[in-house]
Design an enzyme around this catalytic site. Structure first.
Site, PDB file in Angstrom:
ATOM      1  N   THR A  29     -16.062  43.102  27.394  1.00 27.30           N
ATOM      2  CA  THR A  29     -17.451  43.387  27.732  1.00 27.30           C
ATOM      3  C   THR A  29     -18.015  44.354  26.697  1.00 27.30           C
ATOM      4  O   THR A  29     -17.435  44.514  25.623  1.00 27.30           O
ATOM      5  CB  THR A  29     -17.549  43.897  29.193  1.00 27.30           C
ATOM      6  OG1 THR A  29     -18.921  44.040  29.562  1.00 27.30           O
ATOM      7  CG2 THR A  29     -16.835  45.225  29.395  1.00 27.30           C
ATOM      8  N   ASN A  30     -19.151  44.988  26.986  1.00 27.41           N
ATOM      9  CA  ASN A  30     -19.719  45.960  26.048  1.00 27.41           C
ATOM     10  C   ASN A  30     -20.348  47.101  26.843  1.00 27.41           C
ATOM     11  O   ASN A  30     -20.346  47.085  28.077  1.00 27.41           O
ATOM     12  CB  ASN A  30     -20.722  45.278  25.103  1.00 27.41           C
ATOM     13  CG  ASN A  30     -21.881  44.669  25.857  1.00 27.41           C
ATOM     14  OD1 ASN A  30     -22.666  45.380  26.476  1.00 27.41           O
ATOM     15  ND2 ASN A  30     -21.978  43.338  25.835  1.00 27.41           N
ATOM     16  N   LEU A  31     -20.903  48.063  26.163  1.00 33.54           N
ATOM     17  CA  LEU A  31     -21.343  49.305  26.810  1.00 33.54           C
ATOM     18  C   LEU A  31     -22.775  49.255  27.343  1.00 33.54           C
ATOM     19  O   LEU A  31     -23.313  50.284  27.742  1.00 33.54           O
ATOM     20  CB  LEU A  31     -21.199  50.480  25.839  1.00 33.54           C
ATOM     21  CG  LEU A  31     -19.749  50.911  25.579  1.00 33.54           C
ATOM     22  CD1 LEU A  31     -19.708  52.018  24.524  1.00 33.54           C
ATOM     23  CD2 LEU A  31     -19.102  51.396  26.875  1.00 33.54           C
ATOM     24  N   SER A  32     -23.394  48.085  27.391  1.00 30.75           N
ATOM     25  CA  SER A  32     -24.732  48.012  27.976  1.00 30.75           C
ATOM     26  C   SER A  32     -24.693  48.478  29.434  1.00 30.75           C
ATOM     27  O   SER A  32     -23.872  48.010  30.220  1.00 30.75           O
ATOM     28  CB  SER A  32     -25.248  46.570  27.908  1.00 30.75           C
ATOM     29  OG  SER A  32     -26.406  46.443  28.718  1.00 30.75           O
ATOM     30  N   ALA A  96     -27.295  42.347  26.827  1.00 34.40           N
ATOM     31  CA  ALA A  96     -26.417  42.422  25.651  1.00 34.40           C
ATOM     32  C   ALA A  96     -25.346  41.347  25.844  1.00 34.40           C
ATOM     33  O   ALA A  96     -24.298  41.580  26.458  1.00 34.40           O
ATOM     34  CB  ALA A  96     -25.798  43.799  25.541  1.00 34.40           C
TER      35      ALA A  96
END
Ligand code: C5P
Length: 223
Positions: A29-32, A96
């Site tokens: 995943t990502n930090l959004s 994102a």
């Protein structure tokens, strides 16, 4: 007081990160945080729109009066957007979205074997915004707005990205620290050039953005 500049309009928004499975208990995943997309959804609703929010995994409460659809992966987000897009006046892609997904997620938890570490293979995800922007049927041809997080050269990259995605309006985030933060500085790119909206909290910027979209969409054919 927010004028109801979007009364009678339907607005579809994506927000948050996506989650791409590696196995049943792991993923990429990502930090959004989803804060900007949720603020845009709240501002759109305040402005009188009927708002559908398609969200990746976040820890945020659903804004009042907004219909929220939860998804995990980019492909699920694409399917949810396709299912909801007909009849929308505006599509705002704030999510994102992961550029790649794991090619062969394991059906069972990947175990340590004592041998070599596992290797992940990736394949490209659909570009949800570009897909919607390229639609030509009237029922599915909303005014499309994209977001871009660049770490350098935002003015040059932003203008180029707007063209590449085939959209009338692109919102650039300035700086590296926007993910998770409560404040943001944004630049709007349209066919005339760019305008900077100075640093403010995300809800203030979201309200300004909705007002800018409403001015521009007054000229849009579906309105
Ligand atoms: O190309 P880039 O990922 O920087 O573009 C960002 C914009 O495109 C955002 O509006 C994002 O929501 C959207 N996007 C998308 N689907 C993707 C990748 C990006 O909708 N697979």
């Amino acid at each position: 007081f927010q004028p109801k500049v979007m009364a009678g309009k339907r607005i579809l928004i994506t927000a948050g990160p996506t989650f791409e499975a590696i196995d049943p208990v792991r993923g990429i995943t990502n930090l959004s945080s989803g804060k900007m997309g949720y603020a845009v959804a709240r501002a759109a609703r305040e402005a009188g729109a009927e708002v559908t929010l398609i969200s990746g995994p976040t820890a945020l409460a659903t804004p009042f009066g907004v219909q929220r659809i939860d998804v995990q992966s980019a492909r699920q987000m694409m399917e949810a957007v396709n299912a909801a897009i007909d009849g929308q006046h505006v599509f705002i892609a704030v999510a994102a979205v992961a550029d790649w997904r794991v090619k062969n997620p394991s059906a069972q938890k990947v175990k340590k074997t004592g041998d070599a570490a596992p290797t992940l293979e990736f394949e490209e995800n659909p570009d949800i915004l570009a897909t919607i922007a390229a639609r030509t049927t009237l029922a599915g041809h909303p005014y499309c707005v994209g977001f871009a997080a660049e770490s350098e050269n935002l003015v040059a990259f932003g203008a180029a990205k707007r063209e590449r995605k085939g959209i009338p309006l692109l919102v650039g985030n300035i700086g590296h620290h926007t993910f998770g933060a409560d404040d943001n500085t944004i630049i709007l790119f349209d066919e005339h050039g760019h305008t900077i909206l100075p640093r403010a909290d995300k809800l203030t910027l979201a309200r300004q953005l909705i007002s800018e979209i409403s001015k521009r969409t007054n000229k849009h054919s579906l309105f």
